[in-house]
Scaffold this motif. Structure first.
Motif, PDB file in Angstrom:
ATOM      1  N   TRP A  35       4.771  -0.136 -14.278  1.00 42.18           N
ATOM      2  CA  TRP A  35       5.590   0.505 -13.247  1.00 42.18           C
ATOM      3  C   TRP A  35       7.058   0.586 -13.652  1.00 42.18           C
ATOM      4  O   TRP A  35       7.750   1.541 -13.294  1.00 42.18           O
ATOM      5  CB  TRP A  35       5.414  -0.187 -11.904  1.00 42.18           C
ATOM      6  CG  TRP A  35       4.081   0.139 -11.302  1.00 42.18           C
ATOM      7  CD1 TRP A  35       3.032  -0.713 -11.122  1.00 42.18           C
ATOM      8  CD2 TRP A  35       3.641   1.422 -10.851  1.00 42.18           C
ATOM      9  NE1 TRP A  35       1.976  -0.041 -10.576  1.00 42.18           N
ATOM     10  CE2 TRP A  35       2.314   1.269 -10.393  1.00 42.18           C
ATOM     11  CE3 TRP A  35       4.222   2.672 -10.778  1.00 42.18           C
ATOM     12  CZ2 TRP A  35       1.574   2.319  -9.878  1.00 42.18           C
ATOM     13  CZ3 TRP A  35       3.493   3.729 -10.259  1.00 42.18           C
ATOM     14  CH2 TRP A  35       2.185   3.551  -9.824  1.00 42.18           C
ATOM     15  N   ALA A  69       4.876   5.389  -5.229  1.00 41.47           N
ATOM     16  CA  ALA A  69       5.078   5.240  -6.676  1.00 41.47           C
ATOM     17  C   ALA A  69       4.186   6.211  -7.445  1.00 41.47           C
ATOM     18  O   ALA A  69       4.618   6.809  -8.435  1.00 41.47           O
ATOM     19  CB  ALA A  69       4.791   3.802  -7.099  1.00 41.47           C
ATOM     20  N   LYS A  70       2.956   6.378  -6.998  1.00 41.35           N
ATOM     21  CA  LYS A  70       2.056   7.335  -7.653  1.00 41.35           C
ATOM     22  C   LYS A  70       2.556   8.760  -7.489  1.00 41.35           C
ATOM     23  O   LYS A  70       2.295   9.611  -8.347  1.00 41.35           O
ATOM     24  CB  LYS A  70       0.649   7.202  -7.091  1.00 41.35           C
ATOM     25  CG  LYS A  70      -0.055   5.949  -7.548  1.00 41.35           C
ATOM     26  CD  LYS A  70      -1.441   5.832  -6.932  1.00 41.35           C
ATOM     27  CE  LYS A  70      -2.103   4.533  -7.344  1.00 41.35           C
ATOM     28  NZ  LYS A  70      -3.407   4.355  -6.705  1.00 41.35           N
ATOM     29  N   ALA A  71       3.296   9.019  -6.405  1.00 39.70           N
ATOM     30  CA  ALA A  71       3.845  10.354  -6.176  1.00 39.70           C
ATOM     31  C   ALA A  71       5.087  10.608  -7.028  1.00 39.70           C
ATOM     32  O   ALA A  71       5.578  11.732  -7.062  1.00 39.70           O
ATOM     33  CB  ALA A  71       4.182  10.540  -4.705  1.00 39.70           C
ATOM     34  N   GLY A  72       5.584   9.556  -7.708  1.00 47.28           N
ATOM     35  CA  GLY A  72       6.705   9.731  -8.621  1.00 47.28           C
ATOM     36  C   GLY A  72       8.053   9.297  -8.091  1.00 47.28           C
ATOM     37  O   GLY A  72       9.079   9.568  -8.713  1.00 47.28           O
ATOM     38  N   LYS A  76       7.142   3.653 -15.826  1.00 51.71           N
ATOM     39  CA  LYS A  76       7.138   4.865 -14.992  1.00 51.71           C
ATOM     40  C   LYS A  76       8.527   5.113 -14.398  1.00 51.71           C
ATOM     41  O   LYS A  76       9.014   6.246 -14.394  1.00 51.71           O
ATOM     42  CB  LYS A  76       6.125   4.740 -13.861  1.00 51.71           C
ATOM     43  CG  LYS A  76       4.689   4.800 -14.290  1.00 51.71           C
ATOM     44  CD  LYS A  76       4.261   6.231 -14.305  1.00 51.71           C
ATOM     45  CE  LYS A  76       2.742   6.285 -14.255  1.00 51.71           C
ATOM     46  NZ  LYS A  76       2.270   7.634 -14.257  1.00 51.71           N
ATOM     47  N   LYS A 125       0.834  -1.202   0.000  1.00 50.96           N
ATOM     48  CA  LYS A 125       0.000   0.000   0.000  1.00 50.96           C
ATOM     49  C   LYS A 125       0.871   1.256   0.000  1.00 50.96           C
ATOM     50  O   LYS A 125       0.618   2.201  -0.756  1.00 50.96           O
ATOM     51  CB  LYS A 125      -0.919  -0.013   1.225  1.00 50.96           C
ATOM     52  CG  LYS A 125      -1.904   1.109   1.280  1.00 50.96           C
ATOM     53  CD  LYS A 125      -2.798   0.980   2.512  1.00 50.96           C
ATOM     54  CE  LYS A 125      -3.764   2.134   2.614  1.00 50.96           C
ATOM     55  NZ  LYS A 125      -4.615   2.031   3.792  1.00 50.96           N
ATOM     56  N   LYS A 129       1.070  -4.884 -15.224  1.00 52.70           N
ATOM     57  CA  LYS A 129       1.324  -3.923 -14.158  1.00 52.70           C
ATOM     58  C   LYS A 129       2.827  -3.751 -13.929  1.00 52.70           C
ATOM     59  O   LYS A 129       3.288  -2.647 -13.660  1.00 52.70           O
ATOM     60  CB  LYS A 129       0.624  -4.353 -12.872  1.00 52.70           C
ATOM     61  CG  LYS A 129      -0.882  -4.209 -12.946  1.00 52.70           C
ATOM     62  CD  LYS A 129      -1.550  -4.607 -11.661  1.00 52.70           C
ATOM     63  CE  LYS A 129      -3.055  -4.465 -11.788  1.00 52.70           C
ATOM     64  NZ  LYS A 129      -3.753  -4.823 -10.545  1.00 52.70           N
ATOM     65  N   GLN A 139       8.629   2.894  -7.521  1.00 51.56           N
ATOM     66  CA  GLN A 139       8.104   2.390  -8.792  1.00 51.56           C
ATOM     67  C   GLN A 139       8.833   1.115  -9.197  1.00 51.56           C
ATOM     68  O   GLN A 139       8.205   0.132  -9.606  1.00 51.56           O
ATOM     69  CB  GLN A 139       8.256   3.458  -9.880  1.00 51.56           C
ATOM     70  CG  GLN A 139       7.359   4.646  -9.675  1.00 51.56           C
ATOM     71  CD  GLN A 139       7.707   5.817 -10.576  1.00 51.56           C
ATOM     72  OE1 GLN A 139       8.797   5.887 -11.136  1.00 51.56           O
ATOM     73  NE2 GLN A 139       6.778   6.749 -10.699  1.00 51.56           N
ATOM     74  N   HIS A 143       2.563   1.739  -3.387  1.00 54.23           N
ATOM     75  CA  HIS A 143       1.633   2.350  -4.347  1.00 54.23           C
ATOM     76  C   HIS A 143       1.552   3.856  -4.129  1.00 54.23           C
ATOM     77  O   HIS A 143       1.583   4.628  -5.092  1.00 54.23           O
ATOM     78  CB  HIS A 143       0.233   1.728  -4.231  1.00 54.23           C
ATOM     79  CG  HIS A 143       0.035   0.536  -5.099  1.00 54.23           C
ATOM     80  ND1 HIS A 143      -0.178   0.622  -6.445  1.00 54.23           N
ATOM     81  CD2 HIS A 143       0.027  -0.787  -4.808  1.00 54.23           C
ATOM     82  CE1 HIS A 143      -0.312  -0.587  -6.954  1.00 54.23           C
ATOM     83  NE2 HIS A 143      -0.191  -1.460  -5.969  1.00 54.23           N
ATOM     84  N   ARG A 144       1.459   4.248  -2.896  1.00 54.72           N
ATOM     85  CA  ARG A 144       1.334   5.672  -2.585  1.00 54.72           C
ATOM     86  C   ARG A 144       2.579   6.431  -3.049  1.00 54.72           C
ATOM     87  O   ARG A 144       2.476   7.464  -3.718  1.00 54.72           O
ATOM     88  CB  ARG A 144       1.121   5.862  -1.086  1.00 54.72           C
ATOM     89  CG  ARG A 144       0.853   7.296  -0.684  1.00 54.72           C
ATOM     90  CD  ARG A 144       0.579   7.383   0.770  1.00 54.72           C
ATOM     91  NE  ARG A 144       1.709   6.774   1.493  1.00 54.72           N
ATOM     92  CZ  ARG A 144       2.091   7.131   2.690  1.00 54.72           C
ATOM     93  NH1 ARG A 144       1.443   8.065   3.337  1.00 54.72           N
ATOM     94  NH2 ARG A 144       3.101   6.553   3.281  1.00 54.72           N
TER      95      ARG A 144
END
Length: 107
Positions: free
Chosen positions: A81, A50-53, A84, A44, A77, A58, A47-48
């Motif tokens: 990633w 990785a989404k923030a960059g 990214k 979790k 997936k 990632q 994910h948080r």
């Protein structure tokens, strides 16, 4: 010697052994649940971040998807990633992404 004599004097050693096995089983189950909750929390948080960059998150998340560690194995997936992470400047992710594209599957 005293310990062996004490064990020989016990009438219901089987009951003690069953009690020890029950305690061990409960301990094992509780620690297993604790471990998997921790892994779920790690995914979790990955994910948080990785989404923030964050590039390392990632890459780590892509690796987990590629191998199926604490998540369902998914090449799509993993490729997402890795892509990214590659856009963030991770050269290792670029190489792994190319391997996935060439093989058309994760390994």
């Amino acid at each position: 010697m005293l310990g062996i004599e004490y064990l020989n004097d016990l009438e219901n050693i089987e009951l003690y052994m069953i009690l020890v096995l029950c305690i061990f089983t409960i301990w094992f189950i509780l620690n297993t649940v604790k471990y998997y909750r921790g892994e779920k929390r790690k995914v979790k948080n990955l994910h948080r971040f990785a989404k923030a960059g964050e590039m390392d998150a990632q890459h780590s998340l892509a690796h987990r998807y590629r191998k199926g560690y604490a998540v369902k194995k998914s090449c799509q997936k993993a490729a997402f990633w890795y892509q990214k992470a590659a856009f963030s400047g991770d050269n290792d992710a670029k190489n792994l992404l190319e391997k996935i594209r060439e093989k058309k599957h994760c390994s």
